[in-house]
Write an enzyme that holds these catalytic residues in place. Structure first.
Site, mmCIF file in Angstrom:
data_model
loop_
_atom_site.group_PDB
_atom_site.id
_atom_site.type_symbol
_atom_site.label_atom_id
_atom_site.label_comp_id
_atom_site.label_asym_id
_atom_site.label_seq_id
_atom_site.Cartn_x
_atom_site.Cartn_y
_atom_site.Cartn_z
ATOM 1 N N ASP A 1 -9.040 7.202 1.770
ATOM 2 C CA ASP A 1 -9.900 8.384 1.701
ATOM 3 C C ASP A 1 -9.205 9.636 2.232
ATOM 4 O O ASP A 1 -9.339 10.727 1.655
ATOM 5 C CB ASP A 1 -11.191 8.152 2.507
ATOM 6 C CG ASP A 1 -12.021 7.004 1.968
ATOM 7 O OD1 ASP A 1 -11.525 6.276 1.094
ATOM 8 O OD2 ASP A 1 -13.157 6.830 2.430
ATOM 9 N N ARG B 1 -8.313 -0.427 5.460
ATOM 10 C CA ARG B 1 -7.296 0.624 5.536
ATOM 11 C C ARG B 1 -7.464 1.528 4.311
ATOM 12 O O ARG B 1 -6.668 1.500 3.386
ATOM 13 C CB ARG B 1 -5.898 0.002 5.589
ATOM 14 C CG ARG B 1 -5.746 -1.010 6.708
ATOM 15 C CD ARG B 1 -4.420 -1.732 6.661
ATOM 16 N NE ARG B 1 -3.321 -0.913 7.093
ATOM 17 C CZ ARG B 1 -2.050 -1.330 7.118
ATOM 18 N NH1 ARG B 1 -1.758 -2.546 6.704
ATOM 19 N NH2 ARG B 1 -1.084 -0.540 7.531
ATOM 20 N N ARG C 1 0.808 -1.216 0.000
ATOM 21 C CA ARG C 1 0.000 0.000 0.000
ATOM 22 C C ARG C 1 0.844 1.270 0.000
ATOM 23 O O ARG C 1 0.385 2.323 -0.451
ATOM 24 C CB ARG C 1 -0.996 -0.002 1.160
ATOM 25 C CG ARG C 1 -0.423 0.018 2.534
ATOM 26 C CD ARG C 1 -1.528 0.026 3.594
ATOM 27 N NE ARG C 1 -2.222 1.296 3.673
ATOM 28 C CZ ARG C 1 -3.423 1.542 3.204
ATOM 29 N NH1 ARG C 1 -4.101 0.606 2.580
ATOM 30 N NH2 ARG C 1 -3.983 2.722 3.333
ATOM 31 N N CYS D 1 -0.683 -5.711 3.475
ATOM 32 C CA CYS D 1 -1.182 -6.602 4.521
ATOM 33 C C CYS D 1 -2.703 -6.547 4.595
ATOM 34 O O CYS D 1 -3.301 -5.476 4.491
ATOM 35 C CB CYS D 1 -0.602 -6.200 5.885
ATOM 36 S SG CYS D 1 1.094 -6.718 6.145
#
Length: 423
Positions: free
Chosen positions: A125, A122, A93, A117
């Protein structure tokens, strides 16, 4: 797929060198997109995640080259592409953090929504909210974020985060450093990695005040310069090895560790009966042979107890005298390690975001499976303290966040080795 085999029961004695912080290094790598001059990072951790991001940066036109002594050189003389595809971003990410720098420098970017992960929801935004506050137009379609800056580039603005998100704070700092005018981030995250990014961006030419507090002010520049920057020591790696020493027993110095970066953890470990103290070149952790006391913890944003050390602390508490309560307030679904610790004999009951750990006198080795990065290393810690042989499967999770883990532990007396499938 590799596995790690541990013969438990050995004390950990000696010295462990702490690597640069993964969570800082990845954002510093993204910062290289903000300048056409070379960015050189020292004390750079060699991890799967940094390799993933390096591949993405190369696709965007950045020259990426490894140097000696944990050095990484990144040179984005020109941006060849502003498109970050799914197959490169999905692996981690943190790759999503190229969006802000690309947008700030080139005025537009299209980046896949991230992977990484599987720890609860998660979302990104808040990252997008921060970029919108700087004038960006954002569209989400078919798993991609398309962003466009106004004519003349991003403009400084007021960013009020609903909670102290580390990722959103860092993303806002990156983009704001090339925005026109002043950006103010309210309810900013206060982690040491925020300060490390601020130090790097300041050395590149941005003016940043308040890093480490809840209000950060950034005066953007029309151009940033190159820099040589030493990555801050990894406080989560520090916490992990400290808890390993506490669980297995022993006396070790964590070289390069910063005592002030883990105060909440040290307080809990001290309450349990572990000695933690600053020494000239790091932090010393020691535990004698007596059984530890149980301690309740609740994860909180920095400077509270770090969520990224929660699984490791649970492994320690599984051997403590009495019962402890561990409350997870940062991420949902972050007790996936509990059933695997139970395979080693731990007595853990999970209710929502709360786990009750009833300490047992001994753990016994068994085959276990890693489910994510922090869970995997908690199983290693438990295996070091257990009687007999523990086999940790799916250790590719470990390679995302720990550099030379087996070598560092072996150097302190652990009986641990990595074996490929079939060996």
């Amino acid at each position: 797929m590799d596995r790690i085999v541990i013969q438990g029961g050995a004390r950990l004695e000696g010295r462990i060198e702490i690597s640069g912080a993964k969570n800082s290094a990845l954002k510093l790598m993204a910062a290289a997109l903000l300048t056409d001059e070379p960015v050189i990072l020292t004390r750079m951790p060699r991890l799967a995640d940094s390799r993933f991001l390096g591949h993405l940066l190369e696709k965007l036109g950045v020259e990426v080259s490894d140097g000696q002594d944990a050095q990484l050189r990144l040179h984005a003389a020109t941006i060849a592409d502003t498109f970050a595809p799914y197959d490169l971003v999905r692996k981690m990410r943190a790759s999503f953090n190229v969006l802000g720098p690309l947008l700030a420098r080139e005025g537009h970017a299209r980046v896949s929504l991230p992977g990484g992960c599987a720890i609860g929801a998660r979302p990104v935004d808040l990252h997008l909210k921060a970029l919108k506050a700087l004038g960006a137009q954002i569209e989400i379609s078919e798993g991609y974020v398309s962003a466009k800056a106004p004519a003349g580039g991003l403009v400084g603005g007021e960013i009020d985060l609903p909670f102290a998100s580390v990722g959103a704070t860092e993303h806002a700092m990156l983009a704001a450093s090339l925005a026109r005018g002043e950006t103010v981030i309210e309810n900013a995250a206060r982690e040491p990695e925020i300060g490390d990014l601020a130090d790097c961006l300041t050395a590149m030419g941005a003016t940043i005040e308040g890093a480490g507090s809840s209000t950060i002010r950034i005066q953007g520049q029309s151009r940033l310069s190159g820099v040589t920057h030493k990555v801050v020591a990894d406080r989560i790696e520090t916490a992990t090895y400290a808890l390993a020493v506490a669980a297995a027993g022993g006396d070790a110095v964590l070289e390069g560790a910063v005592l002030a970066h883990n105060k909440a953890l040290w307080s809990s470990m001290g309450e349990a009966g572990v000695t933690v103290e600053a020494v000239a070149d790091g932090v010393r952790v020691a535990r004698n042979g007596s059984r530890l006391d149980s301690v309740d913890i609740e994860t909180q944003p920095f400077p509270g107890f770090p969520t990224d050390a929660q699984a490791q602390f649970m492994a320690l508490m599984s051997l403590a005298n009495g019962s402890s309560v561990i409350r997870e307030t940062i991420f949902e679904n972050r007790f996936m390690h509990a059933p695997e610790l139970a395979r080693l004999g731990a007595d853990i009951t999970v209710h929502g975001n709360e786990a009750v750990v009833r300490g047992v006198e001994r753990l016994r080795g068994a085959p276990v499976m890693a489910t994510d990065l922090r869970a995997s290393v908690s199983l290693v810690i438990a295996g070091l303290a257990a009687e007999g042989e523990t086999v940790v499967n799916r250790v590719y999770h470990l390679d995302r966040g720990f550099e030379r883990l087996e070598a560092k532990l072996t150097g302190c007396g652990a009986r641990i080795e990595r074996l490929p499938d079939g060996a």
